[in-house]
Design a protein around this motif. Structure first.
Motif, PDB file in Angstrom:
ATOM      1  N   ASN A  39      35.560  38.193  33.095  1.00 50.57           N
ATOM      2  CA  ASN A  39      35.034  39.476  32.635  1.00 50.57           C
ATOM      3  C   ASN A  39      34.495  40.311  33.792  1.00 50.57           C
ATOM      4  O   ASN A  39      34.601  41.545  33.783  1.00 50.57           O
ATOM      5  CB  ASN A  39      33.922  39.253  31.606  1.00 50.57           C
ATOM      6  CG  ASN A  39      34.448  38.757  30.273  1.00 50.57           C
ATOM      7  OD1 ASN A  39      35.626  38.905  29.968  1.00 50.57           O
ATOM      8  ND2 ASN A  39      33.587  38.156  29.476  1.00 50.57           N
ATOM      9  N   LEU A  40      33.928  39.644  34.793  1.00 49.92           N
ATOM     10  CA  LEU A  40      33.372  40.367  35.936  1.00 49.92           C
ATOM     11  C   LEU A  40      34.453  40.926  36.851  1.00 49.92           C
ATOM     12  O   LEU A  40      34.370  42.074  37.297  1.00 49.92           O
ATOM     13  CB  LEU A  40      32.448  39.443  36.739  1.00 49.92           C
ATOM     14  CG  LEU A  40      31.815  40.079  37.989  1.00 49.92           C
ATOM     15  CD1 LEU A  40      30.770  41.125  37.588  1.00 49.92           C
ATOM     16  CD2 LEU A  40      31.187  39.002  38.872  1.00 49.92           C
ATOM     17  N   ILE A  41      35.483  40.123  37.139  1.00 48.55           N
ATOM     18  CA  ILE A  41      36.438  40.529  38.171  1.00 48.55           C
ATOM     19  C   ILE A  41      37.583  41.388  37.656  1.00 48.55           C
ATOM     20  O   ILE A  41      38.202  42.128  38.439  1.00 48.55           O
ATOM     21  CB  ILE A  41      37.018  39.305  38.919  1.00 48.55           C
ATOM     22  CG1 ILE A  41      37.930  38.477  38.003  1.00 48.55           C
ATOM     23  CG2 ILE A  41      35.902  38.462  39.512  1.00 48.55           C
ATOM     24  CD1 ILE A  41      38.669  37.366  38.727  1.00 48.55           C
ATOM     25  N   GLN A  42      37.886  41.338  36.365  1.00 47.03           N
ATOM     26  CA  GLN A  42      39.052  42.061  35.855  1.00 47.03           C
ATOM     27  C   GLN A  42      39.070  43.544  36.203  1.00 47.03           C
ATOM     28  O   GLN A  42      40.129  44.080  36.552  1.00 47.03           O
ATOM     29  CB  GLN A  42      39.176  41.870  34.347  1.00 47.03           C
ATOM     30  CG  GLN A  42      40.061  40.695  33.975  1.00 47.03           C
ATOM     31  CD  GLN A  42      40.310  40.567  32.484  1.00 47.03           C
ATOM     32  OE1 GLN A  42      39.453  40.923  31.670  1.00 47.03           O
ATOM     33  NE2 GLN A  42      41.464  40.053  32.116  1.00 47.03           N
ATOM     34  N   PRO A  43      37.943  44.268  36.131  1.00 49.61           N
ATOM     35  CA  PRO A  43      37.987  45.697  36.455  1.00 49.61           C
ATOM     36  C   PRO A  43      38.179  45.984  37.945  1.00 49.61           C
ATOM     37  O   PRO A  43      38.484  47.122  38.318  1.00 49.61           O
ATOM     38  CB  PRO A  43      36.615  46.206  35.987  1.00 49.61           C
ATOM     39  CG  PRO A  43      36.096  45.181  35.051  1.00 49.61           C
ATOM     40  CD  PRO A  43      36.629  43.877  35.566  1.00 49.61           C
ATOM     41  N   HIS A  44      38.009  44.980  38.797  1.00 50.91           N
ATOM     42  CA  HIS A  44      37.983  45.224  40.242  1.00 50.91           C
ATOM     43  C   HIS A  44      39.132  44.562  41.012  1.00 50.91           C
ATOM     44  O   HIS A  44      39.540  45.072  42.058  1.00 50.91           O
ATOM     45  CB  HIS A  44      36.653  44.719  40.831  1.00 50.91           C
ATOM     46  CG  HIS A  44      35.454  45.374  40.253  1.00 50.91           C
ATOM     47  ND1 HIS A  44      35.003  46.619  40.656  1.00 50.91           N
ATOM     48  CD2 HIS A  44      34.612  44.968  39.260  1.00 50.91           C
ATOM     49  CE1 HIS A  44      33.926  46.949  39.962  1.00 50.91           C
ATOM     50  NE2 HIS A  44      33.668  45.973  39.109  1.00 50.91           N
ATOM     51  N   LEU A  45      39.618  43.446  40.516  1.00 51.68           N
ATOM     52  CA  LEU A  45      40.623  42.683  41.238  1.00 51.68           C
ATOM     53  C   LEU A  45      41.936  42.645  40.453  1.00 51.68           C
ATOM     54  O   LEU A  45      42.007  43.080  39.316  1.00 51.68           O
ATOM     55  CB  LEU A  45      40.115  41.261  41.521  1.00 51.68           C
ATOM     56  CG  LEU A  45      38.802  41.177  42.322  1.00 51.68           C
ATOM     57  CD1 LEU A  45      38.377  39.721  42.483  1.00 51.68           C
ATOM     58  CD2 LEU A  45      38.934  41.853  43.682  1.00 51.68           C
ATOM     59  N   THR A  46      42.964  42.113  41.068  1.00 53.08           N
ATOM     60  CA  THR A  46      44.300  42.108  40.478  1.00 53.08           C
ATOM     61  C   THR A  46      44.470  40.967  39.479  1.00 53.08           C
ATOM     62  O   THR A  46      43.658  40.041  39.407  1.00 53.08           O
ATOM     63  CB  THR A  46      45.357  41.940  41.578  1.00 53.08           C
ATOM     64  OG1 THR A  46      45.177  40.649  42.201  1.00 53.08           O
ATOM     65  CG2 THR A  46      45.234  43.034  42.630  1.00 53.08           C
ATOM     66  N   ASP A  47      45.555  41.052  38.718  1.00 56.58           N
ATOM     67  CA  ASP A  47      45.895  39.960  37.798  1.00 56.58           C
ATOM     68  C   ASP A  47      46.089  38.646  38.556  1.00 56.58           C
ATOM     69  O   ASP A  47      45.827  37.565  38.018  1.00 56.58           O
ATOM     70  CB  ASP A  47      47.165  40.302  37.017  1.00 56.58           C
ATOM     71  CG  ASP A  47      46.942  41.408  36.000  1.00 56.58           C
ATOM     72  OD1 ASP A  47      45.775  41.689  35.670  1.00 56.58           O
ATOM     73  OD2 ASP A  47      47.941  41.998  35.547  1.00 56.58           O
TER      74      ASP A  47
END
Length: 214
Positions: A155-163
């Protein structure tokens, strides 16, 4: 506020100055070197402020990751897969640390980061307790805690990092939350070699908690 996922983000020791590892066959993997390469690459891609690229992994955490590599290698009998898992831990941890230092998280996401830190400490204390106190190991409880940690991280990284980065989180937990892996650590006499290495991991985790990085 420092973020510690699996490694800790504080200072970096020059890889060239590291003392030789006392553990078996660690010449092919050094967590501190991998972390340096990851943070340098990530900083070059996403940050213009060079101060953000300051070193993020401390010596105690690097030792913890080195011993985790050994634990995985004994379990999988696969050097490359074990390297992949620990590299993924380092990549995700360093990237979150750099996003934090780069002020990329919203206030809501900072709250999520605090939840991750608390959950990670709970997991760490649980793993240490189950190792040190006989007949307390509860596989389902550990897996539940790891599932919750995985969900918080994604939930934390999805908006900032790639799939691809999200996939790295999935790869990490696919390995460490399996019953076979956990049983090999905690069930007496199931895997004496892993049990011995886990003793070193527990010492490293305790050191991280005493130093305030876990």
């Amino acid at each position: 506020m420092n973020i510690c996922l699996f490694p800790a983000f504080r200072r970096f020791k020059n890889p060239g100055l590291d003392e030789p590892s006392q553990h078996l066959d660690m010449t092919d993997f050094k967590a501190s070197v991998v972390a340096y390469e990851v943070q340098k690459s990530f900083a070059n891609k996403f940050f213009s402020n060079k101060t953000v690229a300051k070193s993020l992994i401390d010596d105690t955490s690097a030792r913890l990751l080195d011993n985790l590599y050994l634990l995985l290698r004994v379990f999988t009998s696969n050097k490359d897969e074990s390297k992949k898992t620990v590299r993924n831990i380092i990549k995700i941890s360093v990237k979150i640390g750099m996003l934090q230092r780069g002020e990329k998280f919203s206030d809501e996401e900072k709250g999520g980061l605090i939840q991750i830190q608390r959950k990670l400490r709970t997991v760490a204390m649980t793993l240490v307790s189950f190792y040190q106190v006989d007949h307390t190991y509860d596989r389902l409880f550990v897996i539940k805690q790891l599932n919750e940690l995985e969900e918080l991280l994604i939930n934390l990284i999805q908006p900032h990092l790639t799939d691809k980065s999200v996939g790295r989180v999935d790869q990490i937990f696919t390995v460490v939350k399996t019953g076979e892996f956990l049983d090999s650590i905690y069930v007496p006499k199931k895997n004496p070699e892993m049990r011995e290495i886990m003793g070193r991991v527990v010492d490293d985790v305790n050191s991280c908690m005493e130093a305030g990085v876990l």
